[in-house]
Design a protein around this motif. Sequence first.
Motif: not given
Length: 340
Positions: A148-156
């Motif tokens: 169970h991994v999370g991903v946060y991304g901003m813009s691209a």
Amino acid sequence: MRLFSLLAVSCVLFSGLAQASVGLGSIAATDADGPVTLYYPSDTPAAAVTRGPFTLTVAESAEPVRGNGRLVVISHGSGGAPWVHADLARSLVEAGFVVALPEHHADNYRDTSNPGPNSWAMRPQEVSRAIDGVGRDARFAPLLNLDHVGVYGMSAGGHTALSLAGGRWSAAGFRQHCEAHLVDDFQACVGLITRLTGGMLDGIKQWVALAVIRYRFDDTTLQSHHDPRIAAVVAGVPFAADFDMASLATPRIPLGLVTARQDRWLVPRFHSDPVLQVCTSCEHLANLPQGGHGALLSPLPPHLSGLLGDMLNDPPGFDRSQLQGVDQKITAFFLQHLVQ
């Protein structure tokens, strides 16, 4: 049950881990990928460390300690660096997460030679390989469960997050958006190469931009990437106009969004707003009415000027003190959806 869940999340978020140091380390670059920067819980006392124009209070190269057993990957924006997400990383580490920031190929602060759709096609795979790399690292593998991994991304990086949530997009979708909305969303289509000024050269700039976009981005193949380990994602001020919105109507995993209404690089009505309109299950974690595109960069790079400064510097009236609350909401989202 939801009240109990939220109370449990709050207890973890403000637990004794908040008193631990934030470790700073890395996984070396390989032939396929750049380095991966790591923030993580540590018992080693922190000290001031300089990275570029920033001073971070971290325990550099310290031994990690067990936190909550979960990993969150942060996908930086175009031309981004691992230091501009240090405040969010700290919030996540204080809640027990290990945080990994891969350096996206040819679209990072050391190499900006290939941004846009070419980079977007590679980024989700780079996130998956970063998870693989953390899982092979002898320091972190015993401390983490990577199912169970999370991903946060901003813009691209927000585009990356939407892809990992199940979104499908194409280079032709990018072209079609720019053909229809070039003037109103000019910086999203051309980046920082130039801007429209209302002068006599604007027509030539538009003609050249469309010619290049039509030449480079005609592939109608729908891009997608599925990694079953990724269980929750958050997209901050994402590029989203090239997505098939039907693919984001029912994301395969929990999807949160953070928006900024004064974003002039990725105009909300073309990007984050359509996602929120179609995705009824998405969680709108935070909206910054006075925030610009750089609002989620924390710390914000100092002394930005020219077109880059116009796109990233805070608009008048924006209060950066609210970002701590935004980071806590993102952290609580990942605690709720990743920590079993």
